[in-house]
Write a protein that holds these residues in place. Structure first.
Motif, PDB file in Angstrom:
ATOM      1  N   VAL A   1       0.838  -1.196   0.000  1.00 24.38           N
ATOM      2  CA  VAL A   1       0.000   0.000   0.000  1.00 24.38           C
ATOM      3  C   VAL A   1       0.875   1.249   0.000  1.00 24.38           C
ATOM      4  CG1 VAL A   1      -1.801   1.265   1.245  1.00 24.38           C
ATOM      5  CG2 VAL A   1      -1.797  -1.247   1.268  1.00 24.38           C
ATOM      6  N   ARG A   2       0.551   2.185  -0.893  1.00 23.72           N
ATOM      7  CA  ARG A   2       1.153   3.517  -0.828  1.00 23.72           C
ATOM      8  C   ARG A   2       0.419   4.281   0.273  1.00 23.72           C
ATOM      9  NH1 ARG A   2       0.499   4.816  -5.660  1.00 23.72           N
ATOM     10  NH2 ARG A   2       2.614   4.508  -6.465  1.00 23.72           N
TER      11      ARG A   2
ATOM     12  N   GLU B   1      -3.473   3.533  -0.899  1.00 17.75           N
ATOM     13  CA  GLU B   1      -3.877   2.947  -2.179  1.00 17.75           C
ATOM     14  C   GLU B   1      -3.032   1.711  -2.471  1.00 17.75           C
ATOM     15  OE1 GLU B   1      -3.006   4.447  -6.553  1.00 17.75           O
ATOM     16  OE2 GLU B   1      -4.588   5.644  -5.614  1.00 17.75           O
ATOM     17  N   VAL B   2      -3.702   0.625  -2.825  1.00 16.35           N
ATOM     18  CA  VAL B   2      -2.987  -0.604  -3.167  1.00 16.35           C
ATOM     19  C   VAL B   2      -2.167  -0.382  -4.438  1.00 16.35           C
ATOM     20  CG1 VAL B   2      -3.240  -3.028  -3.840  1.00 16.35           C
ATOM     21  CG2 VAL B   2      -4.744  -2.062  -2.073  1.00 16.35           C
ATOM     22  N   VAL B   3      -0.877  -0.761  -4.381  1.00 15.77           N
ATOM     23  CA  VAL B   3      -0.034  -0.682  -5.579  1.00 15.77           C
ATOM     24  C   VAL B   3       0.375  -2.056  -6.086  1.00 15.77           C
ATOM     25  CG1 VAL B   3       0.835   1.624  -5.082  1.00 15.77           C
ATOM     26  CG2 VAL B   3       2.055  -0.350  -4.178  1.00 15.77           C
ATOM     27  N   GLU B   4       0.281  -3.056  -5.209  1.00 14.30           N
ATOM     28  CA  GLU B   4       0.589  -4.429  -5.614  1.00 14.30           C
ATOM     29  C   GLU B   4      -0.172  -5.379  -4.708  1.00 14.30           C
ATOM     30  OE1 GLU B   4       4.462  -7.417  -6.040  1.00 14.30           O
ATOM     31  OE2 GLU B   4       4.760  -5.243  -5.854  1.00 14.30           O
ATOM     32  N   ALA B   5      -0.744  -6.428  -5.296  1.00 14.93           N
ATOM     33  CA  ALA B   5      -1.519  -7.397  -4.523  1.00 14.93           C
ATOM     34  C   ALA B   5      -1.018  -8.806  -4.809  1.00 14.93           C
ATOM     35  CB  ALA B   5      -3.005  -7.299  -4.866  1.00 14.93           C
TER      36      ALA B   5
ATOM     37  N   TRP C   1      -7.776  -8.234  -3.912  1.00 18.40           N
ATOM     38  CA  TRP C   1      -7.352  -6.841  -4.008  1.00 18.40           C
ATOM     39  C   TRP C   1      -6.683  -6.597  -5.358  1.00 18.40           C
ATOM     40  CZ3 TRP C   1      -9.038  -3.582  -0.448  1.00 18.40           C
ATOM     41  CH2 TRP C   1      -9.365  -4.076   0.829  1.00 18.40           C
ATOM     42  N   LYS C   2      -6.729  -5.334  -5.792  1.00 19.54           N
ATOM     43  CA  LYS C   2      -6.076  -4.971  -7.054  1.00 19.54           C
ATOM     44  C   LYS C   2      -5.501  -3.562  -6.937  1.00 19.54           C
ATOM     45  CE  LYS C   2     -10.268  -3.223  -9.353  1.00 19.54           C
ATOM     46  NZ  LYS C   2     -11.056  -3.220  -8.113  1.00 19.54           N
ATOM     47  N   PRO C   3      -4.498  -3.244  -7.748  1.00 22.74           N
ATOM     48  CA  PRO C   3      -3.931  -1.904  -7.708  1.00 22.74           C
ATOM     49  C   PRO C   3      -4.999  -0.828  -7.918  1.00 22.74           C
ATOM     50  CG  PRO C   3      -2.508  -3.354  -8.961  1.00 22.74           C
ATOM     51  CD  PRO C   3      -3.765  -4.139  -8.662  1.00 22.74           C
ATOM     52  N   GLY C   4      -4.882   0.225  -7.119  1.00 24.09           N
ATOM     53  CA  GLY C   4      -5.837   1.325  -7.191  1.00 24.09           C
ATOM     54  C   GLY C   4      -6.921   1.273  -6.131  1.00 24.09           C
ATOM     55  N   ASP C   5      -7.119   0.110  -5.493  1.00 30.08           N
ATOM     56  CA  ASP C   5      -8.123   0.010  -4.427  1.00 30.08           C
ATOM     57  C   ASP C   5      -7.744   0.916  -3.263  1.00 30.08           C
ATOM     58  OD1 ASP C   5      -9.632  -1.836  -5.810  1.00 30.08           O
ATOM     59  OD2 ASP C   5      -8.814  -3.582  -4.755  1.00 30.08           O
ATOM     60  N   ARG C   6      -8.740   1.616  -2.729  1.00 31.59           N
ATOM     61  CA  ARG C   6      -8.529   2.441  -1.535  1.00 31.59           C
ATOM     62  C   ARG C   6      -8.751   1.562  -0.307  1.00 31.59           C
ATOM     63  NH1 ARG C   6     -11.869   6.579  -0.492  1.00 31.59           N
ATOM     64  NH2 ARG C   6     -10.320   8.196  -0.051  1.00 31.59           N
TER      65      ARG C   6
ATOM     66  N   ALA D   1       2.072  -3.613  10.539  1.00 36.86           N
ATOM     67  CA  ALA D   1       3.312  -3.065  11.074  1.00 36.86           C
ATOM     68  C   ALA D   1       3.933  -2.135  10.038  1.00 36.86           C
ATOM     69  CB  ALA D   1       4.278  -4.188  11.430  1.00 36.86           C
ATOM     70  N   GLY D   2       4.763  -1.212  10.521  1.00 37.31           N
ATOM     71  CA  GLY D   2       5.493  -0.338   9.616  1.00 37.31           C
ATOM     72  C   GLY D   2       4.658   0.734   8.964  1.00 37.31           C
ATOM     73  N   ALA D   3       3.726   1.330   9.719  1.00 41.72           N
ATOM     74  CA  ALA D   3       2.774   2.283   9.135  1.00 41.72           C
ATOM     75  C   ALA D   3       3.368   3.654   8.847  1.00 41.72           C
ATOM     76  CB  ALA D   3       1.568   2.446  10.066  1.00 41.72           C
ATOM     77  N   TYR D   4       4.373   4.070   9.610  1.00 37.48           N
ATOM     78  CA  TYR D   4       4.930   5.415   9.447  1.00 37.48           C
ATOM     79  C   TYR D   4       5.927   5.411   8.285  1.00 37.48           C
ATOM     80  CZ  TYR D   4       3.513   6.373  14.381  1.00 37.48           C
ATOM     81  OH  TYR D   4       2.851   6.531  15.571  1.00 37.48           O
ATOM     82  N   ALA D   5       5.439   5.254   7.097  1.00 34.19           N
ATOM     83  CA  ALA D   5       6.324   5.095   5.943  1.00 34.19           C
ATOM     84  C   ALA D   5       5.558   5.411   4.669  1.00 34.19           C
ATOM     85  CB  ALA D   5       6.861   3.673   5.889  1.00 34.19           C
ATOM     86  N   GLU D   6       6.310   5.566   3.581  1.00 27.81           N
ATOM     87  CA  GLU D   6       5.672   5.828   2.298  1.00 27.81           C
ATOM     88  C   GLU D   6       4.966   4.600   1.744  1.00 27.81           C
ATOM     89  OE1 GLU D   6       8.268   9.425   0.373  1.00 27.81           O
ATOM     90  OE2 GLU D   6       9.173   7.418   0.322  1.00 27.81           O
ATOM     91  N   TYR D   7       5.429   3.406   2.153  1.00 26.65           N
ATOM     92  CA  TYR D   7       4.798   2.151   1.719  1.00 26.65           C
ATOM     93  C   TYR D   7       4.750   1.198   2.905  1.00 26.65           C
ATOM     94  CZ  TYR D   7       5.538   3.784  -3.063  1.00 26.65           C
ATOM     95  OH  TYR D   7       5.515   4.521  -4.215  1.00 26.65           O
ATOM     96  N   ALA D   8       3.684   0.389   2.964  1.00 27.86           N
ATOM     97  CA  ALA D   8       3.550  -0.602   4.024  1.00 27.86           C
ATOM     98  C   ALA D   8       2.816  -1.814   3.471  1.00 27.86           C
ATOM     99  CB  ALA D   8       2.789  -0.020   5.218  1.00 27.86           C
ATOM    100  N   VAL D   9       3.023  -2.967   4.097  1.00 27.19           N
ATOM    101  CA  VAL D   9       2.345  -4.193   3.668  1.00 27.19           C
ATOM    102  C   VAL D   9       1.508  -4.745   4.813  1.00 27.19           C
ATOM    103  CG1 VAL D   9       4.100  -4.839   1.966  1.00 27.19           C
ATOM    104  CG2 VAL D   9       4.306  -5.672   4.313  1.00 27.19           C
TER     105      VAL D   9
END
Length: 316
Positions: free
Chosen positions: A28-29, A58-62, A69-74, A80-88
């Motif tokens: 997720v972005r 926004e999902v960028v990879e599923a 899930w698919k890219p673009g889903d809100r 874990a790792g929420a304070y970042a530009e990307y998280a899984v």
């Protein structure tokens, strides 16, 4: 990517590798991340890891096993790792943002409180329509959500506690019939008076500690007390005689020792009961303040000082 990591000097902005999703995960972005008290433990660890456990984006990879899930889903997530530009996170742990007009900042503050309080009230507290509920520590974000869920699911009397007078005065906005100061020696007697000396069938206790002896006295015969937090300390007096006489079910809960499958089940149950209300924006939390990601240390300091009402949000 940019992220906030826990270091010996505190929370610091750093460049770290972006996480790679496993087959069951979504990448997720992150558009906004929400602060939670558990993040202070991550900060105290000083282990170089990315802090945070709740975000929206926004999902960028599923991954192929992530659940459609698919890219673009809100999406709004816990993990874990929420304070970042990307998280899984595991795809079964995430929730779709049901309203396209709901800002990411508002979505980022909902899902952990929804998951935690539905699990506490319904799964472990076994709340039924017409029963009475006590939320200890009701002025926290999770507590405010608990008041609303109890009201939505048909609780008869919803009681909240807070030691802060200004915050206590606002509990009625979120569904409380009665707001009490647990610092007063007779607060538990007022719970009994409000319930006709019966006591409450469900207590969600985010405080425990030294007040637990009084909390036990508020429980009805056959009632449930769910230990969701320990802001008042990890130890306290336990009246085994009262526990037996009132046939109290005392249950401890945490996300830390649950498997992926258990959290998927928890999330699915919550969405089955509350999905419509989430989509209609009937469950809400106030945003106390907003900070850019780079100022996460100041945001954590505000939370640690207990200066906030509602949730603190980091924006990206």
């Amino acid at each position: 990517m940019k992220a906030i990591v826990s270091t010996a000097e505190g929370a610091r902005l750093a460049d770290v590798p972006a996480p790679q999703p496993q087959p069951n995960e979504i990448l997720v972005r992150v558009k906004a991340a929400s602060l939670n008290r558990a993040d202070l433990a991550g900060l105290a660890a000083r282990d170089g890891k990315v802090i945070g456990m709740e975000w929206a984006g926004e999902v960028v990879e599923a991954g192929p096993q992530s659940g459609g899930w698919k890219p673009g889903d809100r999406v709004m997530c816990t993990g874990a790792g929420a304070y970042a530009e990307y998280a899984v996170t595991d795809g079964g742990r995430a929730c779709r943002i049901p309203d396209s007009t709901l800002p990411y900042e508002e979505a980022s503050i909902l899902v952990l409180a929804l998951q935690a309080m539905h699990d506490a009230l319904v799964t472990h507290g076994e709340l039924k329509r017409g029963q009475d509920v006590l939320i200890h520590g009701a002025a926290s974000g999770v507590g405010l959500m608990g008041l609303q869920i109890a009201r939505l699911l048909g609780a008869r009397k919803v009681i909240g506690t807070s030691t802060n007078a200004a915050r206590r005065a606002r509990l009625a906005e979120f569904g409380a019939d009665l707001a009490l100061d647990p610092g007063q020696p007779d607060w538990h007697q007022r719970v009994l008076e409000a319930t006709g000396d019966k006591g409450v069938e469900v207590v969600v206790d985010q405080v425990t500690g030294k007040q637990f002896a009084q909390t036990m006295q508020t429980a009805a015969v056959g009632g449930h007390i769910v230990n969701l937090g320990r802001l008042g300390g990890a130890g306290g007096e336990f009246d085994f005689q009262l526990h037996a006489l009132r046939r109290i079910s005392y249950i401890g809960v945490t996300f830390r020792t649950r498997s992926v499958d258990e959290i998927r089940t928890l999330n699915a149950k919550m969405l089955a009961d509350l999905g419509s209300a989430i989509g209609e924006r009937r469950l809400r939390l106030p945003i106390d303040s907003r900070y850019p990601l780079a100022e996460a240390a100041a945001a954590l300091e505000r939370m640690s000082a207990n200066l906030h009402f509602g949730k603190i949000v980091l924006t990206l």
